[in-house]
Each structure stands twice: as structure tokens, then as C-alpha cells.
Design an enzyme around this catalytic site. Structure first.
Site, PDB file in Angstrom:
ATOM      1  N   LYS A   1       0.861  -1.189   0.000  1.00 24.52           N
ATOM      2  CA  LYS A   1       0.000   0.000   0.000  1.00 24.52           C
ATOM      3  C   LYS A   1       0.886   1.223   0.000  1.00 24.52           C
ATOM      4  O   LYS A   1       1.691   1.424   0.896  1.00 24.52           O
ATOM      5  CB  LYS A   1      -0.904  -0.002   1.233  1.00 24.52           C
ATOM      6  CG  LYS A   1      -2.202   0.804   1.081  1.00 24.52           C
ATOM      7  CD  LYS A   1      -2.035   2.291   0.912  1.00 24.52           C
ATOM      8  CE  LYS A   1      -1.456   2.977   2.136  1.00 24.52           C
ATOM      9  NZ  LYS A   1      -1.431   4.483   1.960  1.00 24.52           N
TER      10      LYS A   1
ATOM     11  N   GLY B   1       6.104   4.883   8.876  1.00 22.94           N
ATOM     12  CA  GLY B   1       5.326   6.115   8.881  1.00 22.94           C
ATOM     13  C   GLY B   1       5.402   6.811  10.217  1.00 22.94           C
ATOM     14  O   GLY B   1       6.338   6.601  11.000  1.00 22.94           O
ATOM     15  N   SER B   2       4.406   7.618  10.497  1.00 29.04           N
ATOM     16  CA  SER B   2       4.412   8.422  11.716  1.00 29.04           C
ATOM     17  C   SER B   2       4.170   7.572  12.957  1.00 29.04           C
ATOM     18  O   SER B   2       3.558   6.495  12.885  1.00 29.04           O
ATOM     19  CB  SER B   2       3.337   9.511  11.636  1.00 29.04           C
ATOM     20  OG  SER B   2       2.049   8.941  11.749  1.00 29.04           O
ATOM     21  N   THR B   3       4.636   8.076  14.083  1.00 27.84           N
ATOM     22  CA  THR B   3       4.431   7.369  15.341  1.00 27.84           C
ATOM     23  C   THR B   3       2.946   7.284  15.686  1.00 27.84           C
ATOM     24  O   THR B   3       2.472   6.267  16.196  1.00 27.84           O
ATOM     25  CB  THR B   3       5.212   8.062  16.468  1.00 27.84           C
ATOM     26  OG1 THR B   3       6.610   7.961  16.178  1.00 27.84           O
ATOM     27  CG2 THR B   3       4.947   7.419  17.814  1.00 27.84           C
TER      28      THR B   3
ATOM     29  N   ALA C   1       0.351   7.090  13.595  1.00 27.91           N
ATOM     30  CA  ALA C   1      -0.246   6.023  12.796  1.00 27.91           C
ATOM     31  C   ALA C   1       0.247   4.662  13.268  1.00 27.91           C
ATOM     32  O   ALA C   1      -0.519   3.684  13.276  1.00 27.91           O
ATOM     33  CB  ALA C   1       0.090   6.231  11.323  1.00 27.91           C
ATOM     34  N   GLY C   2       1.511   4.592  13.690  1.00 28.59           N
ATOM     35  CA  GLY C   2       2.060   3.335  14.190  1.00 28.59           C
ATOM     36  C   GLY C   2       1.338   2.839  15.431  1.00 28.59           C
ATOM     37  O   GLY C   2       1.121   1.630  15.593  1.00 28.59           O
TER      38      GLY C   2
ATOM     39  N   GLU D   1       8.374   0.899  11.697  1.00 36.03           N
ATOM     40  CA  GLU D   1       9.502   1.836  11.627  1.00 36.03           C
ATOM     41  C   GLU D   1       8.890   3.217  11.620  1.00 36.03           C
ATOM     42  O   GLU D   1       8.254   3.624  10.650  1.00 36.03           O
ATOM     43  CB  GLU D   1      10.332   1.570  10.365  1.00 36.03           C
ATOM     44  CG  GLU D   1      11.695   2.228  10.397  1.00 36.03           C
ATOM     45  CD  GLU D   1      11.719   3.553   9.666  1.00 36.03           C
ATOM     46  OE1 GLU D   1      11.647   4.596  10.363  1.00 36.03           O
ATOM     47  OE2 GLU D   1      11.816   3.561   8.437  1.00 36.03           O
TER      48      GLU D   1
ATOM     49  N   CYS E   1      12.957  10.532   8.387  1.00 36.96           N
ATOM     50  CA  CYS E   1      12.804  10.104   9.777  1.00 36.96           C
ATOM     51  C   CYS E   1      14.151   9.975  10.481  1.00 36.96           C
ATOM     52  O   CYS E   1      14.215  10.054  11.706  1.00 36.96           O
ATOM     53  CB  CYS E   1      12.037   8.785   9.844  1.00 36.96           C
ATOM     54  SG  CYS E   1      12.789   7.456   8.873  1.00 36.96           S
TER      55      CYS E   1
ATOM     56  N   GLU F   1       8.803  16.045  15.956  1.00 39.76           N
ATOM     57  CA  GLU F   1       9.352  15.820  14.625  1.00 39.76           C
ATOM     58  C   GLU F   1       8.764  16.839  13.649  1.00 39.76           C
ATOM     59  O   GLU F   1       7.573  16.792  13.328  1.00 39.76           O
ATOM     60  CB  GLU F   1       9.059  14.400  14.151  1.00 39.76           C
ATOM     61  CG  GLU F   1       9.765  14.025  12.872  1.00 39.76           C
ATOM     62  CD  GLU F   1       9.578  12.566  12.501  1.00 39.76           C
ATOM     63  OE1 GLU F   1      10.502  11.989  11.909  1.00 39.76           O
ATOM     64  OE2 GLU F   1       8.512  11.995  12.808  1.00 39.76           O
TER      65      GLU F   1
END
Length: 480
Positions: free
Chosen positions: A179, A231-233, A235-236, A253, A287, A387
Site C-alpha cells: 500500500k 510512517g508516523s508514530t 499512525a504506528g 519503523e 525520519c 518531529e
């Protein structure tokens, strides 16, 4: 204008469930450079069903490892043949400077070759020697594919993120639904064209550009066995919650706010020159960017002056211009986000050394920001803790080595970092004390044979090399 009006599902180009195409807009001047179909949940169902069928039938997972390696080696060679075209397309679509996209293609070869070597040496099946000499049984330990992998990648470095997931996943025998972000519909469409040519069995690979809602539908799908996400923390955390609820395998990651320590014995000129790449690569949309620069008080103003001169010497502009070092942000909202953070730094009382929230003169049509450096920054400030994901650097003073280590570790993140010193032994001692997944000494490049990933809120799991390959396998023990 490039158009992808179909979706790559299970190895074939098919009609999307939604015929409306998305305009792909240049970050440089906001002109439309292409149009592409976007996946909806119905398309995800088709891709996952194709992956499930191919995996259960064993058309790829039961292929001997040596044959899988040969197919992925062909893919890597094909990608290398088309590296220049891929680099140019990514520069236009992402706004990444041409030097970065070209260098990135060379990095992809190193990354893929590290995985291929790991697969050749991997213990796919081993017989264990019993610990008890009197034992009449033996154990055969196998490393088998996890199943259907949902690989979800961000827009900032799509080729690298895709390589770090689909290569090991396919080497291990998995079926994959990749994706990708809508912003990368053209570059990832081109990647799909290359994948189509390498001879993977039907159903094994799909490439779907889609929005966040469709992405969540994919990772929540009952027939997905593993999620691999970059991706972003934020979303993680959401993906980790879904994986925990469904007991899916997951690797994450995530973001970073990495610190680089310039030790008192370091050559400031060499260190700051190295930060050109360590801190400002990919327009700062990285990142692993080392955006917290920790400088000793006795050399603080020397570092401030050198960094100011460096940043002001870098050309900001059209990514297609070979002299450009920093291009535009990916989207207007990202441009505004970075400019807002610059204003936050001013409001927090940091000293604006160079840059500011204004748009560079003559570049108002694009998503440009002015590269910015702040001094007199306290590590508690938002610009030191959050970030920014843009060309914004903060310089923080420290008293001694213990203080530098304390500041570097005072972060919710732990993805990357750096140490500069004329004494390599001392630099290694300091590097061992930093709570981060990857750290470079004197500007060394990241090695793709070693594991890459984050501590703390920067992620779970590791990519690259043998460890990254193993993340796409399950252990099976057969006792005879």
C-alpha cells in the site's frame, strides 16, 4: 502527462472499483504532472484474496529459496537498468532534489544485495544436535513464510521503504499487498511495471495507492497475517492496536528526533560539512535526519556560525536543477506545518540564526520553506522534542559528555543519531550510551547488512540484512 488508470492487483493491471482518477500535483509549481487510479476497500479485498489464494496454493512459498533468490536478483537488475528514469520521476513527484533521488537508487542496490546475500546464507532448515547425548530424537527447525503481508509505506522515500519490505517478504515466500501513498502513485506505478516483468506467480504481489482510510481497511483485513509499516508514530500506535487486537505479526519503523553529538575534540568544519547530509537529506523530510545538534559550550558559537554558513550556501529550488540541494515540501499542508513550527521556535524564545517562516523569494508557486537554524534551544522546547519533518535544525549546548548523553536520550524517540570526534574509540564509547537503533560515527553511511529500526516511540522490530529477512518468517520445529 503520465496516467495510470488501472490498478496492479495480483500481478495484472485491472480496472479499479472507482474510475475517478487522482490528479498528481508537482510540489515545485503545483502543476498537474499525472493522474492515477486509487484503491478502495473493494480493491483491497481483491488484492488480499489473490494473495491469500497464491499463498495457500504454495505457488511461491513452496518454490525453493534458490529460485526465489534468482527471481529477486532479476528484479534488482531490472530496477538498476531503470534507475535514472525512476530517480527523475521521483524528483518531479516528491520534490526531492535530483542528487538525493539519484543517490537513493544506488542505495537501493546495496539494500537489495544485502537481503539477497542474507537469503543465500539463511538457515531455512537446520537439524539441531540434541543437548542430551542419550536422546533418541532430533529436531528439524524450519523458517517458513508468515503468510499474507500488508506492507504500508510513506511518501517521503517510497523506493527505499518498498525495497525494505517487499524484497525480504518475497524472499521468504510470502505474498504481499504493498500500500503506497497517493502522492507516489506515479513512481510506485512504475515500480509495479518492473515487478510485472520479473516472473512472479499470479497473486503474489499487488501495488495499491490509497488513502489512510483504505490503508486501515487493509491492515484490519482478516486474511492479512503480518503488517509491515513505515510512517508516523501516531499512525504506528493505531496499527499496533489493530495488530494486538487481531494477534497479527507487526513491525513498525516510525518517527524520530535524532541527536548528533559534536564532541569537544571534533573538527567542527568536518562535522558541520557532514551534517549537510546527515541533517538535511531529502529536504529534511526524513525520519533519520539528525535535527538536534548538540555542541559543547566551549565551541558553541563556532558550531552556530559554521552551520549558518552551511545552510545559507545550499541552493533551494527546482528539484530538476542539478545545483539544487533542497527542494519543496511534498504538499501545501506540509509546507504550512513546517512554517508553523518555525514560528513556534521564534515564539518559544529560540534565537533565529538563519531562515524563518517566510517563503523563499521567487518560489511562491511551490511548497517551499526557508531552511532554518535555531540556536539557544532548550531540549524542553517543542522544536527540540517534536518531529518537524522539514529543513529545520536546532543547536543545543551541553556541559560535558554525560550532559550530552543525557540530552540525546531525553526524547520519546530513538531511531537514529550521530557522534563526531577525532578519537574513534571515544566516539564508540559515547555511541554505545545513546538509546537509539542506529547511530553513525563521523558521518558514516548506514550499513544495510546490520539491523535498522527504532527504540522507544520510534518503532518495533528491525529491517535490513539477516534480521530484516527473519522478520518475515515463522519458526517451525519438527521433532523426529
Amino acid at each position: 502527462m503520465i496516467t495510470y488508470d488501472r490498478l496492479f492487483i495480483g500481478g495484472s493491471w485491472v480496472e479499479p472499483s472507482d474510475r475517478e482518477l487522482l490528479d498528481i500535483v508537482s510540489p515545485h509549481d503545483r502543476s498537474v504532472i499525472g493522474r492515477a487510479a486509487q484503491a478502495a476497500p473493494a480493491d483491497v479485498d481483491r488484492a488480499v484474496a489473490a494473495a491469500r489464494a497464491s499463498f495457500d496454493a504454495g505457488s511461491w512459498r513452496l518454490t525453493p529459496p534458490a529460485e526465489r533468490i534468482a527471481v529477486l536478483r532479476r528484479f534488482n537488475a531490472l530496477r538498476e537498468e531503470n534507475a535514472e528514469k525512476a530517480a527523475r520521476l521521483l524528483a518531479r513527484e516528491n520534490g526531492s532534489a535530483g542528487w538525493f533521488t539519484s543517490a537513493g537508487q544506488a542505495g537501493l542496490s546495496r539494500q537489495a544485495n544485502a537481503y539477497l546475500k542474507a537469503a543465500e546464507d539463511f538457515g531455512w532448515e537446520e537439524t539441531l544436535v540434541p543437548s542430551d547425548p542419550a536422546s533418541t530424537t532430533r529436531s528439524v527447525v524450519r523458517r517458513e513464510a508468515v503468510g499474507v503481508v500488508a506492507a504500508v509505506i510513506p511518501w517521503n522515500s517510497p523506493y527505499s521503504s518498498a525495497t525494505s519490505k517487499i524484497i525480504p517478504a518475497l524472499l521468504a515466500g510470502n505474498s504481499v499487498v504493498l500500500k503506497v501513498s497517493p502522492e507516489n502513485s506515479l513512481t510506485m506505478g512504475f515500480l509495479a511495471e518492473l515487478l510485472e516483468r520479473v516472473g512472479l506467480p499470479e497473486g503474489v504481489i499487488s501495488v495499491l495507492p490509497a488513502d489512510r482510510e483504505t490503508s486501515e481497511y487493509l491492515v484490519s483485513h482478516k486474511d492479512v497475517d503480518k503488517i509491515a509499516f513505515t510512517g508516523s508514530t501516531g499512525a504506528g500506535r493505531r496499527i499496533a492496536a489493530i495488530a494486538g487486537e487481531q494477534l497479527k505479526r507487526v513491525s513498525l519503523e516510525l518517527g524520530g528526533k535524532s541527536a548528533v553529538i559534536i564532541l569537544p575534540d571534533a573538527d567542527v568544519g568536518k562535522a558541520v560539512a557532514g551534517l549537510k547530509f546527515g541533517s538535511l537529506l531529502n529536504n529534511g523530510e526524513s525520519c533519520i535526519a539528525q535535527t538536534r545538534i548538540l555542541a559543547p559550550r566551549e565551541k558553541y558559537e563556532e558550531v552556530v556560525t559554521a552551520l549558518k554558513e552551511l545552510v545559507e550556501s545550499l541552493k533551494v529550488g527546482d528539484p530538476d536543477d542539478p545545483d539544487t540541494f533542497i527542494g519543496p515540501m511534498i504538499r501545501p499542508d506540509q509546507q504550512e506545518r513546517v512554517r508553523d513550527y518555525i514560528q513556534v521556535g521564534i515564539d518559544e524564545g529560540a534565537r533565529l540564526v538563519t531562515g524563518g517562516p517566510g517563503i523563499p523569494e521567487g518560489l511562491e508557486k511551490g511548497n517551499y520553506v526557508t531552511p532554518t537554524v535555531f540556536a539557544d534551544v532548550d531540549n524542553s522546547m517543542r522544536i527540540a522534542r517534536e518531529e518537524v519533518f522539514g529543513p529545520v535544525l536546532v543547536i543545543i549546548a551541553y556541559d560535558d559528555t554525560d550532559d550530552a548523553v543525557r540530552i540525546a536520550n531525553d526524547s520519546e524517540y530513538g531511531l537514529s543519531g550521530g557522534v563526531w570526534s577525532s578519537d574513534e574509540t571515544h566516539a564508540l564509547q559515547v555511541a554505545r550510551r545513546i538509546r537509539t537503533g542506529t547511530i553513525t560515527v563521523n558521518g558514516a553511511s548506514i550499513a544495510f547488512d546490520g539491523p535498522f529500526g527504532g527504540f522507544k516511540a520510534s518503532g518495533i522490530g528491525r529491517e535490513y540484512g539477516t534480521v530484516g529477512l527473519g522478520a518475515y518468517t515463522e519458526y517451525k520445529t519438527i521433532t523426529v
